[in-house]
Design a protein around this motif. Structure first.
Motif, PDB file in Angstrom:
ATOM      1  N   GLY A  87      17.673 -14.252  -4.606  1.00 36.04           N
ATOM      2  CA  GLY A  87      17.582 -14.571  -6.028  1.00 36.04           C
ATOM      3  C   GLY A  87      16.154 -14.770  -6.495  1.00 36.04           C
ATOM      4  O   GLY A  87      15.752 -14.267  -7.552  1.00 36.04           O
ATOM      5  N   ASN A  90      14.252 -11.442  -6.597  1.00 41.04           N
ATOM      6  CA  ASN A  90      14.634 -10.699  -7.802  1.00 41.04           C
ATOM      7  C   ASN A  90      13.899 -11.244  -9.027  1.00 41.04           C
ATOM      8  O   ASN A  90      13.463 -10.485  -9.903  1.00 41.04           O
ATOM      9  CB  ASN A  90      16.143 -10.791  -8.001  1.00 41.04           C
ATOM     10  CG  ASN A  90      16.622  -9.974  -9.187  1.00 41.04           C
ATOM     11  OD1 ASN A  90      16.258  -8.811  -9.339  1.00 41.04           O
ATOM     12  ND2 ASN A  90      17.434 -10.588 -10.038  1.00 41.04           N
ATOM     13  N   GLY A 133      22.962  -2.249  -9.187  1.00 38.18           N
ATOM     14  CA  GLY A 133      23.952  -2.688  -8.216  1.00 38.18           C
ATOM     15  C   GLY A 133      25.042  -1.666  -8.005  1.00 38.18           C
ATOM     16  O   GLY A 133      25.277  -0.773  -8.830  1.00 38.18           O
ATOM     17  N   ILE A 143      23.724  -5.092  -2.490  1.00 37.07           N
ATOM     18  CA  ILE A 143      23.704  -5.734  -3.803  1.00 37.07           C
ATOM     19  C   ILE A 143      24.790  -5.109  -4.669  1.00 37.07           C
ATOM     20  O   ILE A 143      24.812  -3.899  -4.891  1.00 37.07           O
ATOM     21  CB  ILE A 143      22.332  -5.575  -4.472  1.00 37.07           C
ATOM     22  CG1 ILE A 143      21.270  -6.321  -3.660  1.00 37.07           C
ATOM     23  CG2 ILE A 143      22.364  -6.101  -5.901  1.00 37.07           C
ATOM     24  CD1 ILE A 143      19.861  -6.111  -4.147  1.00 37.07           C
ATOM     25  N   GLN A 146      23.087  -6.983 -10.259  1.00 33.57           N
ATOM     26  CA  GLN A 146      21.993  -7.880 -10.599  1.00 33.57           C
ATOM     27  C   GLN A 146      21.428  -7.502 -11.960  1.00 33.57           C
ATOM     28  O   GLN A 146      21.398  -6.337 -12.349  1.00 33.57           O
ATOM     29  CB  GLN A 146      20.899  -7.868  -9.537  1.00 33.57           C
ATOM     30  CG  GLN A 146      20.109  -6.591  -9.398  1.00 33.57           C
ATOM     31  CD  GLN A 146      18.990  -6.732  -8.370  1.00 33.57           C
ATOM     32  OE1 GLN A 146      18.753  -7.807  -7.827  1.00 33.57           O
ATOM     33  NE2 GLN A 146      18.300  -5.639  -8.099  1.00 33.57           N
ATOM     34  N   SER A 150      21.325 -12.857 -13.141  1.00 34.82           N
ATOM     35  CA  SER A 150      22.331 -13.051 -12.095  1.00 34.82           C
ATOM     36  C   SER A 150      22.161 -12.064 -10.949  1.00 34.82           C
ATOM     37  O   SER A 150      21.588 -10.982 -11.116  1.00 34.82           O
ATOM     38  CB  SER A 150      23.742 -12.910 -12.679  1.00 34.82           C
ATOM     39  OG  SER A 150      23.949 -13.818 -13.735  1.00 34.82           O
ATOM     40  N   LEU A 151      22.699 -12.466  -9.800  1.00 31.32           N
ATOM     41  CA  LEU A 151      22.721 -11.618  -8.613  1.00 31.32           C
ATOM     42  C   LEU A 151      24.035 -11.850  -7.885  1.00 31.32           C
ATOM     43  O   LEU A 151      24.423 -12.991  -7.631  1.00 31.32           O
ATOM     44  CB  LEU A 151      21.550 -11.958  -7.686  1.00 31.32           C
ATOM     45  CG  LEU A 151      21.569 -11.319  -6.291  1.00 31.32           C
ATOM     46  CD1 LEU A 151      21.334  -9.813  -6.387  1.00 31.32           C
ATOM     47  CD2 LEU A 151      20.524 -11.964  -5.390  1.00 31.32           C
ATOM     48  N   THR A 153      25.881 -10.417  -4.365  1.00 33.24           N
ATOM     49  CA  THR A 153      25.596  -9.614  -3.185  1.00 33.24           C
ATOM     50  C   THR A 153      26.607  -9.891  -2.083  1.00 33.24           C
ATOM     51  O   THR A 153      27.341 -10.885  -2.132  1.00 33.24           O
ATOM     52  CB  THR A 153      24.167  -9.896  -2.667  1.00 33.24           C
ATOM     53  OG1 THR A 153      23.847  -9.004  -1.594  1.00 33.24           O
ATOM     54  CG2 THR A 153      24.036 -11.331  -2.183  1.00 33.24           C
ATOM     55  N   THR A 207      23.358 -17.395 -10.450  1.00 39.75           N
ATOM     56  CA  THR A 207      23.188 -17.068 -11.864  1.00 39.75           C
ATOM     57  C   THR A 207      22.354 -18.143 -12.545  1.00 39.75           C
ATOM     58  O   THR A 207      22.342 -19.308 -12.118  1.00 39.75           O
ATOM     59  CB  THR A 207      24.553 -16.936 -12.565  1.00 39.75           C
ATOM     60  OG1 THR A 207      24.362 -16.429 -13.891  1.00 39.75           O
ATOM     61  CG2 THR A 207      25.280 -18.267 -12.640  1.00 39.75           C
TER      62      THR A 207
END
Length: 581
Positions: A87, A90, A133, A143, A146, A150-151, A153, A207
Motif C-alpha cells: 500500500g 503504491n 489490476g 494485484i 488498485q 485502495s489496493l 491483492t 483503503t
C-alpha cells in the motif's frame, strides 16, 4: 489402515496440485514489486532509500525525498507486513514526479530484514492510470485492483521439504519420548526420513479513509493446507490439515509535521503474527506438527488472537498488546499474555527496549522435585534490551544484549535469562562475512531453596539464527536451565548464496532438570552436549528460495549418564524450497 490410506491419498493430491501450480506460476510475467511473502512478520533491521535520476534542483530533490519518506512510513525495529508495504509503495508511485517505485526485501547478515525502496524520478510529470489490476483486465496479478485510494491483492505461497535423521533423540527415543502425547512410532535409531509441505492463499486489502489525515483501513485473511508423510520425529502417521492462518483488521495513520517530526499509529486485532525485539521472549505465536503436519517447515505463525495498539513518534515506539497463541489442541494451555513494549532508537546505531508482561490465564504447569505442582498463571516478566547495529555495506563492531526477570504473584518465583552477543561485520571484504559470538543463560531450579527458579521460555524460538538453539539440540532442551556458548558466521561467497556455519556448546545451570524432558529430569553431570551445523541459502529469484542444512549433535556427559551411556550422536539433513508471489 483406512485413515492412513486416506491421508496418503490426500498427500498425493496435494503434491499433484503443487506441481500443477508450479507449472502455471513459472510462466507468469515479472511484476514491478518484489515478493516479501517469505518474510512476513520478520524484524526490520534497515530501511534503505535509493533515488534514481535525481532532480537537478537540490532543494526540490530534498523536498521530494522527504515526501517519499512520508508516504512510506516503514521504520527499523518494526516488523514486515506485506500489505502495508504494498500500500505504501503504491502511494509513493502515485507521487507526481515518481515514474517507478518498488521495494526489495532481503535478510540482513546481521540478523533481521533489510528493506530497500527504489524510486525512479522523472523531471516531467507523466500521466498514470487511475485504476489497474487483474479485475479490470490489466496484467497485474497478483494485484486485483488498485487506484489512488485502495489496493486489493492476493497472496500465494507454498513449500516442500525433505528431511532425514540418523539416530534421532540420540537413538534413545524409547526414553526421550516416553509418555509424550505426540509420540506414535517416532523416528529413532538408524536412518529415517519424511516429506512435508504446505500451500497457502489469501486476500488482502487496504483503503484510504482520510487522505487529508492519512488514515487507512486494512485487513486480510489466508488459508493454509499442510501435510506430512513418512517417519518424522514424533510419528509415522501420514496426515493433512487445513485451516485459516491469519485473519485480521486494522487502522493505521500517519502525521508529518513541518519540523520533520513524524507520528504514526496502528491498531489491529484478529489472527496475526507478533514478535518483540529479537524474539528472545515472544517469537513463535503458533504451533505446528501433530495433526497439523509440517513440523519442520513451520508454516503457521498467526496467534489465535492478537490485539495490538502501536504508536510511534520519530524514534520512540510504544506497543500495548493482548496475545493468545495458537497452540496444538492436544497440549493447549489456554495461555493469555498481556503487556506493553517500549523502544527508543534509530535502529542503526543504538536501540533500547523495555517490555513488561503478565499471564492472567494459563493451565501450563511447573513441576518440582518435592512433587509440588505450580502454574504459569500469575507470571510477570520484565525484559530490558540494548542493540547496536550497522547499516548495509558498513563494516565494524555490532552488539546485542538482553536480560529478563520472571516472578509469579501466586508463589515465590525468581528466574532469570539473558544473553550477550558481540560481532564484527566485514562488509567491504569479499563475501561480506559477519562473525559473532553469543553467550546465553537461562536459569534452572535449585531444589535446596523454597524459591522456584527455572526459567519459563514462553514463546521464544524463530529459526536457527535466532532462538532455536541447535537444529537437533533444540528438540531436547527448550531454552531453560541452560548455558550456551555459540559461534556463528554469515558469508555470501556469491550474490545469491549465503552460508551460515554454527558451533555451540550447551551445559545445564542445575543438575535438577525437572520440567524439561522427563528422561533428563536429573543430570549426573551438567554437560548437555555440542552441535555443529551449516545452513546454505539460495535466493534464486524474487519468487524462489532454496534452503538446506546439515547438523551433527554430540550428547554430553550429563545426557549420556542420564540415559545409561547408550546414546549415539544425532545427524540430520534437510532440503526445502519455498515459492511465493
Amino acid at each position: 489402515m483406512d485413515s492412513l490410506l486416506i491421508a496418503k491419498t490426500r498427500m498425493m493430491k496435494i503434491n499433484k496440485i503443487v506441481i500443477l501450480l508450479l507449472f502455471m506460476l513459472t510462466v507468469q510475467n515479472v511484476f514491478a514489486q518484489v515478493s516479501s511473502a517469505f518474510y512476513e512478520g520478520e524484524r526490520i533491521t534497515n530501511v534503505i532509500y535509493v533515488f534514481k535520476n535525481k532532480l537537478t534542483d537540490s532543494i526540490a530533490q530534498k523536498n521530494l525525498e522527504q515526501e517519499v519518506k512520508r508516504a512510506f512510513p516503514i521504520f527499523p525495529q518494526t516488523t514486515v507486513r506485506n500489505l502495508l508495504l504494498d500500500g505504501y509503495t503504491n502511494k509513493v508511485y502515485k507521487l507526481e514526479q515518481v515514474s517507478e517505485a518498488q521495494y526489495e526485501v532481503l535478510p540482513s547478515q546481521l540478523g533481521g530484514i533489510n528493506i530497500t525502496l527504489t524510486v525512479v524520478i522523472s523531471e516531467k510529470a507523466k500521466g498514470k492510470k487511475e485504476k489497474s489490476g487483474a479485475l479490470i483486465g490489466e496484467k497485474d496479478f497478483p494485484i486485483l485492483y488498485q487506484d489512488n485510494k485502495s489496493l486489493l491483492t492476493t497472496k500465494f505461497a507454498m513449500a516442500q521439504m525433505l528431511y532425514s535423521n540418523n539416530n534421532s533423540w540420540y537413538a534413545r527415543e524409547d526414553a526421550m519420548l516416553n509418555g509424550n502425547p505426540l509420540a506414535q512410532n517416532p523416528a529413532g535409531e538408524g536412518y529415517t526420513g519424511w516429506i512435508e509441505g504446505w500451500v497457502s492463499g489469501g486476500l488482502y486489502g487496504i483503503t484510504t479513509l482520510s487522505t487529508k489525515r492519512s488514515v487507512y483501513l486494512y485487513g486480510g485473511a489466508s488459508y493454509i493446507m499442510s501435510a506430512s508423510a513418512g517417519r518424522e520425529l514424533f510419528t509415522d502417521e501420514s496426515r493433512a490439515y487445513g485451516a485459516f492462518d491469519d485473519a485480521f483488521l486494522g487502522f493505521v495513520g500517519t502525521t508529518s509535521y513541518p519540523s520533520g517530526n513524524r507520528f504514526t499509529y496502528n491498531l489491529s486485532m484478529g489472527r496475526q503474527q507478533f514478535s518483540v525485539g529479537k524474539g528472545f521472549i515472544i517469537r513463535n505465536t503458533a504451533a505446528n506438527g501433530d495433526n497439523r503436519g509440517a513440523l519442520q517447515l513451520n508454516p503457521r505463525w498467526a496467534a489465535d488472537y492478537l490485539g495490538l495498539a502501536s504508536i510511534r513518534y520519530n524514534n520512540f515506539l510504544l506497543q500495548v498488546f493482548q496475545l493468545d497463541p495458537d497452540e496444538l489442541d492436544i497440549v493447549d494451555s489456554k495461555t493469555v499474555i498481556r503487556g506493553f513494549n517500549a523502544e527508543l532508537g534509530d535502529g542503526y546505531s543504538n536501540q533500547i527496549g523495555f517490555m513488561m508482561l503478565g499471564v492472567p490465564q494459563s493451565s501450563f504447569k511447573y513441576y518440582t522435585p518435592s512433587g509440588e505442582v505450580l502454574g504459569r498463571e500469575g507470571l510477570q516478566l520484565f525484559n530490558l534490551r540494548y542493540y547496536t547495529n550497522k547499516p548495509p555495506d558498513v563494516p565494524g563492531l555490532f552488539y546485542k544484549g538482553e536480560i529478563a526477570y520472571e516472578r509469579n504473584s501466586n508463589f515465590d518465583m525468581k528466574s532469570f535469562a539473558g544473553y550477550s552477543e558481540i560481532g564484527w561485520s566485514f562488509a567491504k571484504s569479499k563475501g561480506a562475512p559477519a562473525l559473532r559470538y553469543r553467550y546465553a543463560f537461562f536459569s534452572g531450579d535449585d531444589p535446596d531453596t523454597e524459591t522456584y527458579e527455572r526459567w519459563d521460555p514462553l514463546l521464544t524460538g524463530g529459526n536457527g539464527e535466532e532462538w532455536v538453539i541447535g537444529a537437533n539440540h533444540f528438540k531436547v532442551v527448550q531454552n531453560s536451565n541452560m548455558n550456551v556458548h555459540q559461534l556463528q558466521a554469515n558469508i555470501r561467497p556469491w550474490q545469491r548464496i549465503e552460508l551460515v556455519p554454527q558451533a555451540m556448546y550447551m551445559y545445564a545451570v542445575a543438575n535438577n532438570n525437572i520440567g524439561g524432558n522427563p528422561a533428563l529430569g536429573y543430570l549426573p553431570k551438567k554437560e548437555y552436549g555440542s552441535e555443529f551445523n551449516i545452513t546454505v541459502k539460495y535466493f534464486r529469484s524474487r519468487h524462489w528460495y532454496w534452503h538446506g542444512h546439515l547438523a551433527y549433535t554430540i550428547p554430553g556427559l550429563g545426557v549420556k549418564e542420564a540415559l545409561s551411556n547408550t546414546t549415539k550422536p544425532w545427524f540430520s539433513a534437510m532440503l526445502f524450497f519455498r515459492y511465493a508471489l
